[in-house]
Write a protein that holds these residues in place. Sequence first.
Motif, mmCIF file in Angstrom:
data_model
loop_
_atom_site.group_PDB
_atom_site.id
_atom_site.type_symbol
_atom_site.label_atom_id
_atom_site.label_comp_id
_atom_site.label_asym_id
_atom_site.label_seq_id
_atom_site.Cartn_x
_atom_site.Cartn_y
_atom_site.Cartn_z
ATOM 1 N N SER A 168 0.805 -1.221 0.000
ATOM 2 C CA SER A 168 0.000 0.000 0.000
ATOM 3 C C SER A 168 0.840 1.275 0.000
ATOM 4 O O SER A 168 0.292 2.370 -0.135
ATOM 5 N N VAL A 169 2.164 1.150 0.181
ATOM 6 C CA VAL A 169 3.030 2.330 0.226
ATOM 7 C C VAL A 169 3.589 2.572 -1.166
ATOM 8 O O VAL A 169 4.501 1.879 -1.623
ATOM 9 N N LYS A 170 3.025 3.549 -1.852
ATOM 10 C CA LYS A 170 3.365 3.805 -3.258
ATOM 11 C C LYS A 170 4.030 5.174 -3.370
ATOM 12 O O LYS A 170 3.418 6.154 -3.808
ATOM 13 N N VAL A 171 5.300 5.249 -2.961
ATOM 14 C CA VAL A 171 6.030 6.508 -3.001
ATOM 15 C C VAL A 171 7.517 6.197 -3.173
ATOM 16 O O VAL A 171 8.025 5.204 -2.645
ATOM 17 N N ASP A 172 8.203 7.029 -3.927
ATOM 18 C CA ASP A 172 9.644 6.869 -4.115
ATOM 19 C C ASP A 172 10.394 7.402 -2.898
ATOM 20 O O ASP A 172 9.864 8.190 -2.108
ATOM 21 N N ILE A 201 9.194 3.508 4.082
ATOM 22 C CA ILE A 201 8.860 3.113 2.706
ATOM 23 C C ILE A 201 9.380 1.710 2.412
ATOM 24 O O ILE A 201 8.674 0.870 1.837
ATOM 25 N N GLU A 202 10.631 1.417 2.812
ATOM 26 C CA GLU A 202 11.226 0.093 2.571
ATOM 27 C C GLU A 202 10.458 -1.019 3.284
ATOM 28 O O GLU A 202 10.309 -2.125 2.755
ATOM 29 N N MET A 203 9.957 -0.740 4.485
ATOM 30 C CA MET A 203 9.214 -1.744 5.256
ATOM 31 C C MET A 203 7.781 -1.887 4.761
ATOM 32 O O MET A 203 7.034 -2.719 5.273
ATOM 33 N N LYS A 204 7.363 -1.074 3.797
ATOM 34 C CA LYS A 204 5.978 -1.025 3.310
ATOM 35 C C LYS A 204 5.015 -0.613 4.419
ATOM 36 O O LYS A 204 3.873 -1.084 4.500
ATOM 37 N N GLY A 205 5.515 0.277 5.265
ATOM 38 C CA GLY A 205 4.719 0.814 6.362
ATOM 39 C C GLY A 205 5.318 0.470 7.703
ATOM 40 O O GLY A 205 5.958 -0.578 7.869
#
Length: 698
Positions: free
Chosen positions: A495-499, A608-612
């Motif tokens: 769900s984390v869609k960011v650079d 971001i790397e952990m996806k939240g």
Amino acid sequence: MDPHDGATGPCGVQGDSERAAQPIHCIFRRVINRLDEAFARGAEQHRQAQRDEMLERGHELEIMLKRFAKADAGIEHDQIAVKAGGEQNSGALAQIARHVVDHVVIVRRGLHGARFALHMHQTHRHPQLHGGFRRRIRAQGVDVIPQAGPGMHGGARDPRLHRINRDRHVRAFLKDRLDHWRDAVQFFAFRHGFGARTGALAANIQTIRAGIQQGQPVIARRLRAGVTTAICDPHEIANVLGAEGIRYFLDSSLETVMDLRVNLSSCVPATAFETAGASLEIEDLLPFREHPKVIGLAEFMNFPGVLTRDPKVLAKLAAFQDGHIDGHAPLLSGLGLNGYLAAGIRTDHEATSAEEALEKLAKGMTILMREGSVSKDLEALAPILTPDVSAFVALCTDDRNPLDIAEEGHLDSMIRRLIAKGIRPLDVYRAASWSAANAFGLKDRGTLSPGKRADIVLLSDFEDCRVSQVISGGVIADHNAFSQRNIIVPVGLDSVKVDVVSAAKFDIPARNSEADVIGVVPGRIITEHLKRMLPVSGGKTLVDPEQDVLKVAVVERHKGTGNIGLGFVNGFGMTRGAIASSVGHDSHNICVVGADEQAMAHAVNRVIEMKGGFAVADADGVKAELALPLAGLMSLEPFEAVKEHLEDLRGAAKALGCTLAEPFLQVAFLPLPVIPHLKITDLGMFDVDKFELVDQGS
């Protein structure tokens, strides 16, 4: 003369020769008063007596009962005491004797609330039992009325019962005493249940607005704390995943040992001044309306939309007029509150002062007294919990950190603290059980009585609310019950869609005027709107640790917009480093607070790397973390592992100089633009009072 006055006049104390001439309501008034006094004396004795002495007295009474029962095995203990879990609970009668000071009086409620009678079931079959008890009770001025004459099922009713049931003064008097008597019988008489030598049976404890961000392990922990029902709003996962998130939440609610009831998310997103992962209109909610766990519409945060009669807002309200509609109205009062309530909204968990709560109570709202990890309103609201209003006050936690649950408890902690503050225990337990069930339309629970759901909490200490065993829906909440749950396949794992972001993204251009600063108030989610002159260098506005002013940013994570809202915050106490979180109410973008830009970049990029998740970093890198990959909100690890990570995070934040007891949920509430006064979203600083973005130009 007040016809209810029991001290003087027609209802005063009179001799036996005059008693027959008294109005029936006067006799009943005196009976109730004497029994009230007996319960009060019994409660005081319980606090002072030694346990071994109490057990000895109870044992003697049980021996006496067995002697009477031997003559005729027809004594039905559930007509004298209580049936608990299918077991005849003769120990409860021993407790009645101890708490009512050497008298045993049975109070039975008829089919309607005001139809009361004092009687002894089937005592005509046991002359010794009937005569002995009747003589001792009459010595206190109380007459025991048999329910019927000989034959029981065909005998004539005592005419006094008819008079009691029909007398208007008795009905009016009992209206105020109904809850008191029910609770007195439940919490003082129903002891020694389920074979426990020292215990108390309490009706199911219910929490309102329970945050479930950490999933099943936290639910299990709450259940062990005595919470058998939770009322939840899935708007956290709904803001990230939309209808898919609600569906996952409802599927999971069918697998919990605790009864998880759901109010459908009413405000996704909460405002138009932020970027959420989804948007839900009435057409998206209606397919879930008939789900067995759904009870209504969740907190209506968009109170400006209610008052301005926004068509989309009114459509949602209209569709749920025949169900429950939860409220959210911080600091709303006067005519604005009247308009809000006219929409059919009847509960509120945002009252932060007794004055605010009392106005809302006076206008028909049920107040949900909140004590979370950040918003701590118990101290301010405790004075409102009186016998007069306890039927309209319930307890809730809203957002409570799993670490706080492990260290302090859940609603059991609130119960302990309220009783320690001198609040009458019956009012506290009522607010934790029956009042909550009644407010949300759950008529099948909240009391220990025949025909009700078997949600029971066995206490080893009544006033300190120490839970020794929990029964939820007739099932003992133990390892066996938890092991039988089916695990629903997780959703929203990407769900984390960011650079990744650079430190330069957190630069704030210099300005020639005072900066708007969010003022954090420990123990509250309401913030202050501060103005501060901040240092400027190289065309940039800098942090100022001497004024305790740090940077705060919200990084949009749902749609790849590249939005980053920038601002300043006061109250964290940090002198270096940064804290970042993907839990950021209510749209749950990534919120970061920091003393330097490089640390802010490290913390955000690790989230971001952990996806939240949560991350604490300094200029050199990440120091502590917790992954929350399910929608960026929930952990897939066991409770114990989550607890250890949170302990590490708290320690790392403290090492940066953070002075807040719960920094991560405090960060999570900074982007909540429906709580006064100043907040921040991915679009910038937001003035909640004006309900508009702050102009941050020069």
